[in-house]
Design an enzyme around this catalytic site. Sequence first.
Site, PDB file in Angstrom:
ATOM      1  CB  THR A  33     -27.779  19.978  36.529  1.00  0.00           C
ATOM      2  OG1 THR A  33     -26.981  19.052  37.276  1.00  0.00           O
ATOM      3  CG2 THR A  33     -28.897  20.502  37.406  1.00  0.00           C
ATOM      4  CG  ASN A  34     -28.247  14.566  36.551  1.00  0.00           C
ATOM      5  OD1 ASN A  34     -27.933  14.234  37.693  1.00  0.00           O
ATOM      6  ND2 ASN A  34     -27.364  14.578  35.547  1.00  0.00           N
ATOM      7  CG  HIS A  35     -33.500  15.314  40.403  1.00  0.00           C
ATOM      8  ND1 HIS A  35     -33.721  16.471  41.096  1.00  0.00           N
ATOM      9  CD2 HIS A  35     -34.504  15.229  39.494  1.00  0.00           C
ATOM     10  CE1 HIS A  35     -34.819  17.059  40.642  1.00  0.00           C
ATOM     11  NE2 HIS A  35     -35.306  16.323  39.661  1.00  0.00           N
ATOM     12  CB  ALA A 100     -26.127  11.364  36.962  1.00  0.00           C
TER      13      ALA A 100
END
Length: 223
Positions: A33-35, A100
């Site tokens: 995943t991402n932030h 995102a």
Amino acid sequence: IKRELLKKDLKNKKILITAGPTRESIDPVRFLTNHSSGKMGYALAQAASYRGAAVKLISGPTELKSPLGVELIRVESAADMKEEVFKEAESADIIIMAAAVADYRPQKYNPQKIKKEKGSLKLELERTTDILAELGKNKNKNQLLIGFAAESENLLDNAQAKLSKKQADYIIANDISDKNIAFGSDKNQVIILSEEGSAKLPLLEKGKLAHKIFDYIIDAERK
Ligand code: CTP
Ligand code: CA
């Protein structure tokens, strides 16, 4: 009552907004995943709803509450998000891709938990669909397509390239190297790019910034 609450300048508009990160599963316990916190997309959804729009928000996993008056559709992976977006896209007057979306996912999902072994583990990744670029290819004339660009360097050049490559009407560019607006921040500062030029908006709390973004775009579209 705030001025924004009285303005109904998005009345009769159908707006589709994506927000948050995606999760790309590796096995039953792990994912990539991402932030992204989802805050900017949720703020845009709330602002659009206050201004009279019918808003659908397609969101990856976040800890945020559903904005008032907004239809929230929760998804997990980039593939799920693509599916939901494509279902809703045609009827939307405005599409804002604030999510995102993962660029890569594991080439194969391991149905069993991967056991650790000696040495390193190689994970093969494959590209996901660029949802915004696909929407750009199939855009109808009256639809406004708005993307984001998260850049850690060469902000304007990279964002400009995304504007033309994805055939978006606007790109909202974020400088992710700016320490005042780290991931998860309640504030943000953006530059809005279009064929007509660019405008830098002030550093603002995301709720206020969302309204400024709509102010800017609605005004630009009138011209
Ligand atoms: N986007 C998308 N589908 C993807 C990846 C990105 O729709 N699979 C959208 C994002 O929602 C955003 C825009 O494309 O509106 C730009 O995303 P960004 O990650 O900044 O750019 P990329 O084109 O993915 O390029 P890179 O990550 O290499 O900078
Ligand atoms: Ca990306």
